[in-house]
Scaffold this motif. Structure first.
Motif, PDB file in Angstrom:
ATOM      1  N   LEU A 111       0.861  -1.182   0.000  1.00 38.53           N
ATOM      2  CA  LEU A 111       0.000   0.000   0.000  1.00 38.53           C
ATOM      3  C   LEU A 111       0.898   1.232   0.000  1.00 38.53           C
ATOM      4  CD1 LEU A 111      -3.124   0.459   0.209  1.00 38.53           C
ATOM      5  CD2 LEU A 111      -2.816   0.680   2.674  1.00 38.53           C
ATOM      6  N   HIS A 114       0.205   7.141   2.472  1.00 35.66           N
ATOM      7  CA  HIS A 114      -1.035   7.913   2.590  1.00 35.66           C
ATOM      8  C   HIS A 114      -1.214   8.307   4.044  1.00 35.66           C
ATOM      9  CE1 HIS A 114      -2.259   3.855   3.745  1.00 35.66           C
ATOM     10  NE2 HIS A 114      -3.318   4.383   4.335  1.00 35.66           N
ATOM     11  N   ASP A 116      -4.750   8.916   5.483  1.00 40.43           N
ATOM     12  CA  ASP A 116      -6.099   8.601   5.973  1.00 40.43           C
ATOM     13  C   ASP A 116      -6.800   9.776   6.652  1.00 40.43           C
ATOM     14  OD1 ASP A 116      -6.196   5.925   5.104  1.00 40.43           O
ATOM     15  OD2 ASP A 116      -5.177   5.197   6.890  1.00 40.43           O
ATOM     16  N   VAL A 126      -4.955  -1.695  13.239  1.00 40.98           N
ATOM     17  CA  VAL A 126      -4.618  -2.883  12.445  1.00 40.98           C
ATOM     18  C   VAL A 126      -4.297  -3.997  13.422  1.00 40.98           C
ATOM     19  CG1 VAL A 126      -3.220  -3.820  10.571  1.00 40.98           C
ATOM     20  CG2 VAL A 126      -3.363  -1.346  10.876  1.00 40.98           C
ATOM     21  N   PHE A 128      -2.964  -7.927  13.299  1.00 35.28           N
ATOM     22  CA  PHE A 128      -2.404  -8.924  12.385  1.00 35.28           C
ATOM     23  C   PHE A 128      -2.861 -10.324  12.776  1.00 35.28           C
ATOM     24  CE2 PHE A 128       0.631  -5.328  12.330  1.00 35.28           C
ATOM     25  CZ  PHE A 128       0.364  -4.911  11.038  1.00 35.28           C
ATOM     26  N   LEU A 141       4.470  -2.345   8.329  1.00 37.51           N
ATOM     27  CA  LEU A 141       3.705  -1.093   8.351  1.00 37.51           C
ATOM     28  C   LEU A 141       4.709   0.014   8.688  1.00 37.51           C
ATOM     29  CD1 LEU A 141       1.181   0.712   8.437  1.00 37.51           C
ATOM     30  CD2 LEU A 141       0.794  -0.081  10.778  1.00 37.51           C
ATOM     31  N   HIS A 184       1.736   6.857   6.457  1.00 39.44           N
ATOM     32  CA  HIS A 184       2.093   5.448   6.642  1.00 39.44           C
ATOM     33  C   HIS A 184       1.949   4.702   5.319  1.00 39.44           C
ATOM     34  CE1 HIS A 184      -2.244   5.649   7.382  1.00 39.44           C
ATOM     35  NE2 HIS A 184      -2.334   4.371   7.031  1.00 39.44           N
ATOM     36  N   ILE A 186       2.371   0.320   3.549  1.00 43.99           N
ATOM     37  CA  ILE A 186       2.716  -1.089   3.775  1.00 43.99           C
ATOM     38  C   ILE A 186       3.790  -1.459   2.763  1.00 43.99           C
ATOM     39  CG2 ILE A 186       1.922  -3.475   3.864  1.00 43.99           C
ATOM     40  CD1 ILE A 186      -0.909  -2.455   4.316  1.00 43.99           C
ATOM     41  N   ARG A 197      -0.307 -11.931   4.179  1.00 44.84           N
ATOM     42  CA  ARG A 197      -0.396 -10.987   5.309  1.00 44.84           C
ATOM     43  C   ARG A 197      -1.870 -10.708   5.573  1.00 44.84           C
ATOM     44  NH1 ARG A 197      -0.807  -5.328   6.358  1.00 44.84           N
ATOM     45  NH2 ARG A 197       0.948  -4.327   7.423  1.00 44.84           N
ATOM     46  N   SER A 199      -5.025  -9.240   8.005  1.00 42.09           N
ATOM     47  CA  SER A 199      -5.272  -8.272   9.075  1.00 42.09           C
ATOM     48  C   SER A 199      -6.757  -7.986   9.220  1.00 42.09           C
ATOM     49  CB  SER A 199      -4.532  -6.963   8.772  1.00 42.09           C
ATOM     50  OG  SER A 199      -4.956  -6.469   7.520  1.00 42.09           O
TER      51      SER A 199
HETATM   52  O1  LIG Z   1      -2.527  -3.131   7.198  1.00 42.38           O
HETATM   53  C1  LIG Z   1      -1.872  -2.177   7.580  1.00 42.38           C
HETATM   54  O2  LIG Z   1      -0.776  -2.337   8.160  1.00 42.38           O
HETATM   55  C2  LIG Z   1      -2.357  -0.751   7.371  1.00 42.38           C
HETATM   56  C3  LIG Z   1      -3.523  -0.632   6.443  1.00 42.38           C
HETATM   57  C4  LIG Z   1      -3.836   0.788   6.074  1.00 42.38           C
HETATM   58  O3  LIG Z   1      -3.067   1.681   6.260  1.00 42.38           O
HETATM   59  C5  LIG Z   1      -5.145   1.130   5.475  1.00 42.38           C
HETATM   60  O4  LIG Z   1      -5.901   0.192   5.119  1.00 42.38           O
HETATM   61  O5  LIG Z   1      -5.438   2.326   5.330  1.00 42.38           O
END
Ligand SMILES: O=C(O)CCC(=O)C(=O)O
Ligand SMILES: [Fe+2]
Length: 231
Positions: A111, A114, A116, A126, A128, A141, A184, A186, A197, A199
């Protein structure tokens, strides 16, 4: 096993051994029984992309007001979010609902950077859920522990920042709490990763103010319910 707070930044917190064995097994069963579909997001960076569970579950702020049949994990996550007013604000006032979605990131997926921010989001969590995660399997992350700038892209902010992102390894049964508006991403899951992975993630959100926003919200809920019924 008791929950351990293992790392804390200004805008995030990491809790390990979050669920007890029974609650962890239960939420893994819920995940295994969920229907997944390809997630379409401009943020996805993998060749394979990620999968998300259909029909995000949304619950209020109070942990004890879940729906019958909810895994215990949903209430425990809401309690953990409510216990962090410095990250998320006051439960019931600054946020009044939490979403629950399962995600699968296979080899090659990730990912992009971004923050959010916006949309009434106060923060995210999150948890895991894979059985095992080796340190060489990627999928960390990454969190830049500063506020998302209002100008330019998050990618540019991270590139130019005087500080460096923290890499949070997706250790099984680790809960990460993150204030909205924190850069953040991924990291891609490494080709050597033997597992996907997995979550449980979601946002703590405040219902937007105003009648127009309320109507839009109700419309989205209705569409969501209809979609859920047809899936
Ligand atoms: O799964 C993660 O470590 C973060 C996921 C995330 O940042 C999101 O879905 O906006
Ligand atoms: Fe995010």
């Amino acid at each position: 096993m008791t929950v351990r707070a293992t790392l804390r930044g200004r805008r995030f917190a990491v809790l390990d051994d979050f669920l007890d064995g029974a609650a962890l097994e239960e939420v893994r069963r819920t995940m295994a029984a969920s229907a997944f579909s390809a997630a379409e997001s401009p943020l996805l960076t993998g060749q394979d992309g990620a999968l998300r569970s259909r029909g995000t579950v949304v619950r209020g702020a109070a942990a004890d007001l879940g729906a019958a049949g909810d895994p215990a994990a949903y209430g425990l996550v809401r309690s953990a979010v409510a216990a962090e007013p410095e990250l998320f604000g006051r439960p019931g006032e600054d946020w009044d609902r939490v979403g629950f979605t399962f995600w699968n990131y296979p080899v090659g997926s990730g990912l992009a950077w971004h923050g959010d921010a916006g949309g009434g989001r106060r923060g995210s969590y999150v948890l895991f859920l894979h059985e095992e995660w080796r340190a060489s399997w990627g999928g960390e992350l990454m969190v830049l522990d500063e506020e998302e700038a209002d100008t330019g892209t998050v990618e540019l902010q991270v590139r130019e920042s005087g500080s460096s992102p923290v890499a949070i390894v997706p250790r099984p049964n680790r809960l990460v709490l993150l204030r909205a508006g924190t850069p953040h991403r991924i990291n891609r899951v490494d080709p050597t990763a033997a597992l996907v992975r997995c979550s449980l993630t979601g946002f703590a959100m405040k219902r937007p103010d105003g009648a127009g926003a309320d109507a839009r919200d109700r419309f989205r809920e209705l569409v969501g319910a209809l979609k859920g019924a047809s899936e």
